[in-house]
Every structure is written in C-alpha cells, then in structure tokens.
Motif scaffolding. Structure first.
Motif, PDB file in Angstrom:
ATOM      1  N   VAL A  67      72.343  16.509  81.416  1.00 11.34           N
ATOM      2  CA  VAL A  67      71.606  17.009  80.246  1.00 11.34           C
ATOM      3  C   VAL A  67      70.146  17.181  80.626  1.00 11.34           C
ATOM      4  N   MET A  68      69.567  18.297  80.249  1.00 11.94           N
ATOM      5  CA  MET A  68      68.138  18.518  80.512  1.00 11.94           C
ATOM      6  C   MET A  68      67.478  19.097  79.258  1.00 11.94           C
ATOM      7  N   ASN A  69      66.387  18.471  78.842  1.00 11.20           N
ATOM      8  CA  ASN A  69      65.581  19.028  77.749  1.00 11.20           C
ATOM      9  C   ASN A  69      64.655  20.072  78.352  1.00 11.20           C
ATOM     10  N   PHE A  70      65.207  21.247  78.548  1.00 15.17           N
ATOM     11  CA  PHE A  70      64.525  22.296  79.309  1.00 15.17           C
ATOM     12  C   PHE A  70      63.186  22.675  78.672  1.00 15.17           C
ATOM     13  N   GLY A  71      63.161  22.675  77.322  1.00 18.28           N
ATOM     14  CA  GLY A  71      61.942  23.088  76.628  1.00 18.28           C
ATOM     15  C   GLY A  71      60.741  22.247  76.991  1.00 18.28           C
ATOM     16  N   SER A  72      60.966  20.938  77.193  1.00 18.65           N
ATOM     17  CA  SER A  72      59.828  20.063  77.499  1.00 18.65           C
ATOM     18  C   SER A  72      59.760  19.684  78.977  1.00 18.65           C
ATOM     19  N   GLU A  73      60.905  19.761  79.706  1.00 20.43           N
ATOM     20  CA  GLU A  73      60.925  19.273  81.094  1.00 20.43           C
ATOM     21  C   GLU A  73      61.029  20.386  82.139  1.00 20.43           C
ATOM     22  N   GLY A  74      61.593  21.529  81.740  1.00 18.84           N
ATOM     23  CA  GLY A  74      61.801  22.615  82.720  1.00 18.84           C
ATOM     24  C   GLY A  74      60.544  23.443  82.911  1.00 18.84           C
ATOM     25  N   TRP A  75      60.556  24.254  83.956  1.00 18.53           N
ATOM     26  CA  TRP A  75      59.494  25.243  84.134  1.00 18.53           C
ATOM     27  C   TRP A  75      59.633  26.288  83.042  1.00 18.53           C
ATOM     28  N   GLN A  76      58.509  26.821  82.590  1.00 20.53           N
ATOM     29  CA  GLN A  76      58.582  27.903  81.596  1.00 20.53           C
ATOM     30  C   GLN A  76      59.197  29.129  82.243  1.00 20.53           C
ATOM     31  N   LEU A  77      60.242  29.662  81.615  1.00 19.94           N
ATOM     32  CA  LEU A  77      60.996  30.764  82.230  1.00 19.94           C
ATOM     33  C   LEU A  77      60.478  32.144  81.821  1.00 19.94           C
ATOM     34  N   GLU A  78      60.508  33.054  82.762  1.00 19.95           N
ATOM     35  CA  GLU A  78      60.217  34.468  82.499  1.00 19.95           C
ATOM     36  C   GLU A  78      61.550  35.216  82.390  1.00 19.95           C
ATOM     37  N   PHE A  79      61.684  36.057  81.373  1.00 18.41           N
ATOM     38  CA  PHE A  79      62.934  36.802  81.175  1.00 18.41           C
ATOM     39  C   PHE A  79      62.774  38.305  81.390  1.00 18.41           C
ATOM     40  N   GLU A  80      61.538  38.771  81.429  1.00 18.51           N
ATOM     41  CA  GLU A  80      61.292  40.213  81.619  1.00 18.51           C
ATOM     42  C   GLU A  80      61.528  40.580  83.078  1.00 18.51           C
ATOM     43  N   ASP A  81      62.018  41.815  83.282  1.00 20.15           N
ATOM     44  CA  ASP A  81      62.182  42.327  84.651  1.00 20.15           C
ATOM     45  C   ASP A  81      60.879  42.958  85.122  1.00 20.15           C
ATOM     46  N   GLU A  82      60.675  42.963  86.439  1.00 21.38           N
ATOM     47  CA  GLU A  82      59.555  43.654  87.088  1.00 21.38           C
ATOM     48  C   GLU A  82      58.211  43.275  86.478  1.00 21.38           C
ATOM     49  N   VAL A  83      58.062  41.991  86.154  1.00 19.03           N
ATOM     50  CA  VAL A  83      56.811  41.531  85.553  1.00 19.03           C
ATOM     51  C   VAL A  83      55.954  40.855  86.625  1.00 19.03           C
ATOM     52  N   ILE A  84      54.651  40.968  86.521  1.00 18.61           N
ATOM     53  CA  ILE A  84      53.754  40.247  87.438  1.00 18.61           C
ATOM     54  C   ILE A  84      53.537  38.858  86.837  1.00 18.61           C
ATOM     55  N   MET A  85      54.054  37.856  87.503  1.00 17.19           N
ATOM     56  CA  MET A  85      54.074  36.501  86.923  1.00 17.19           C
ATOM     57  C   MET A  85      52.775  35.743  87.238  1.00 17.19           C
ATOM     58  N   ASP A  86      51.669  36.260  86.739  1.00 17.07           N
ATOM     59  CA  ASP A  86      50.378  35.604  87.010  1.00 17.07           C
ATOM     60  C   ASP A  86      49.849  34.884  85.782  1.00 17.07           C
ATOM     61  N   GLN A  87      50.748  34.683  84.770  1.00 14.47           N
ATOM     62  CA  GLN A  87      50.312  33.951  83.564  1.00 14.47           C
ATOM     63  C   GLN A  87      50.995  32.576  83.543  1.00 14.47           C
TER      64      GLN A  87
END
Ligand code: CP
Length: 313
Positions: A67-87
């Motif tokens: 079990v993982m509480n992803f919202g508080s413990e996981g890395w924030q996920l990006e779902f958009e394609d071809e995005v520049i992940m500099d935020q």
C-alpha cells in the motif's frame, strides 16, 4: 475482464452478487488462489473502507499486499505528453506505471476528481494513464467519475435486504459544506439500472448528474414526494455537474430525517457527516444499513480480485 474500471466491466451483476455472497459465507475458501501474486494499492486520496476492505479481500485470497499513499509519499506525476518537466512534477506516468508493473500483478488506484476541470476529470487521466502504460491489471478504487467497488457492495447489500420483486429505490442528494465528486452517485445509478427496481433520483434544481448517465431516469425535485413508500433511500451529496464542482445549495431541509425515511432502509457509502447529511436518529436506528454496506466492501473487492486471478493465474 482485463481491468475493473467501471460497473460496466461486470458481465452479469446477478452472478457476481451471488458469488460474492458465497465468498462472504466462506471468505478463505480460495486462500491459495492468490499465492505468489501481489496487489499494489495506490492512494492519491484518503480512505478508510476502500483501503482496509481491498487489503482484507486480497489477504483472504492469499495475495501479498503493498500500500502506498501516493498523494503524500510519491513523486508528483506528470500526465501530459511531450511536456517540458521544469516545474513541480518530478516523474512521468510513462515510467511510474511501467515501474509499478514490475513490482506487482494488479495495481488498484484511488484518484478523485479535481472538480475544477470537468474535461480533465472526465478524461480520467490518472486511471487511464496507468491503464495505458502499465502492463498489469488496473482496478478502480474510486476515480473522477466512478466508484464501482462501492456500487458492487451496494448491489450485494440490496440483494441481501430486499424482500420485494420490484423495490422502490431512491437516490437522494443531501447537503454538505464541501464540494464532493459525482463518482458514488454515478456508479450507483449505473448499478441500479441493471436491477429490477422502481428508481427515482431527488435533488435540488442545479444538481442534475451527468445526463448521459441519468438518461431515462425519473427525477423528482420534491424530496418528500420522492421518498414516499420507498423501500431503500440512498443518500449522498455531490456538487453541481452543470456549474461544475460548485456548492449551490446547503439547505438543511434536504438532510435525511427519520420522518422522511418512513419505513425505508437507509443507505450511505460513508464517511458521513452526522446532522448535516443525515440526522443521528437515522444512523443510530435499525433501518440503517451503512455498517453492513461497509462490510460488503470486502466481498465486492474479493469477487473482483478473484475474477482477475482466475484469468491471470
Ligand atoms: N465509501 C468509501 O469509499 O469509503 P472510503 O473513502 O473511506 O474508502
């Protein structure tokens, strides 16, 4: 069935309900089925019932559970394609879903609606992101628009409690101080349409659910009239769908009371705010089914996991 994402993934609701009730009689009957298999439960939002009942169901089938509480413990996920992940977002769903797939055989996900962007919510970006990039089975533990494990548990509860050929079932909106998603109501509506029931939805004007889901269903804006002669009254708050995610009405006259309940059985998915959504007398009375509904969450999850294991083992 590759995934369990919606009540529509059930090929025969009566058969599933009947098999779930058999599991309830003997929960450990298939305790070797899941041996050597692992389920990973990823929570992007809080839970009590879904977390414990799904874990219990998996354990009853002999599975290992992570079990993982992803919202508080996981890395924030990006779902958009071809995005520049500099935020702020550190990891893309493409890698995350593939990595999770290496650790388990089934991934179950809870990811609520944002209630700020209807289009994005209806696209089910989290659930569909895992479905697209994971190589394993995905189970919906409540997404933006659906809560099919809850609806299946509710179907089990209705079957156990019903004494009539065609009971009158009412889905009633009730007030709440916060904006809540439509998932529970949507899946309940989809489930009840598979039943032989006289079904009515009641809510104040402006709280119409997605018309594609409620097409052909009777809507009665007078709650008292809707509840007359009901056998089951399912109470739930949801925010406005047309004025997306807004709280338009907090009129306490819509709270469920013993007087409005009459002889009907009271249902709610929990958690519930006492004396806002429903008065104490109802929750503490003998007509309340809420604790049994929560109990049936285990057998709803267990029949879903059993069906999946039957296919993948
Ligand atoms: N009904 C339900 O899904 O409960 P939890 O939010 O506690 O899991």
């Amino acid at each position: 069935m590759k995934h369990y994402l919606s009540i529509k993934n059930i090929d025969s609701l009566p058969d599933w309900v009947s098999e779930a009730r058999e599991l309830k009689e003997n929960p450990r009957a298939h305790k070797s089925l899941g041996e050597g298999k692992t389920i990973c439960l990823l929570f992007f939002n809080n839970s009590l019932r879904t977390r414990l009942s799904t874990q219990k169901a998996a354990m009853n089938l002999g599975m290992e559970v992570m079990v993982m509480n992803f919202g508080s413990e996981g890395w924030q996920l990006e779902f958009e394609d071809e995005v520049i992940m500099d935020q702020g977002k550190s990891e893309h769903i493409k890698e995350a879903a593939k990595v999770v797939s290496q650790f388990c055989d089934i991934v179950a996900i809870r990811a609520f609606a944002s209630l700020t962007d209807k289009e994005k919510d209806e696209a089910e970006v989290v659930l569909n992101g895992f479905k697209k990039y994971a190589s394993i089975t995905v189970v919906n533990m409540e997404s933006s628009v659906a809560h099919p494990l809850q609806a299946l548990a509710d179907a089990i509860t209705l079957e156990e409690q019903n004494t009539k050929t065609k009971p009158k079932v009412v889905l009633s909106w009730a007030p709440h101080p916060k904006a809540l998603p439509h998932a529970v109501a949507n899946s309940f509506v989809e489930m009840i349409q598979l039943q032989n029931a006289d079904f009515v939805i009641t809510h104040p004007k402006g709280y119409e659910l997605n018309p594609e889901i409620t097409k052909g269903i009777q809507i009665e804006y007078d709650q008292q009239r809707a509840c007359e002669n009901a056998d089951f009254i399912y109470v739930k708050n949801w925010s406005s769908y047309s004025d997306y995610g807004k709280v338009l009405n907090q009129d306490s006259d819509w709270m469920m009371t013993q007087n409005k309940l009459g002889e009907a059985k009271f249902m709610h998915c929990l958690p519930v705010r006492r004396n806002v959504v429903v008065e104490d007398a109802v929750l503490d009375g003998e007509q309340s089914l809420v604790v049994e509904q929560a109990n049936n969450r285990t057998y709803a999850a267990q029949i879903v996991l059993k069906k999946i294991l039957d296919e993948i083992c």
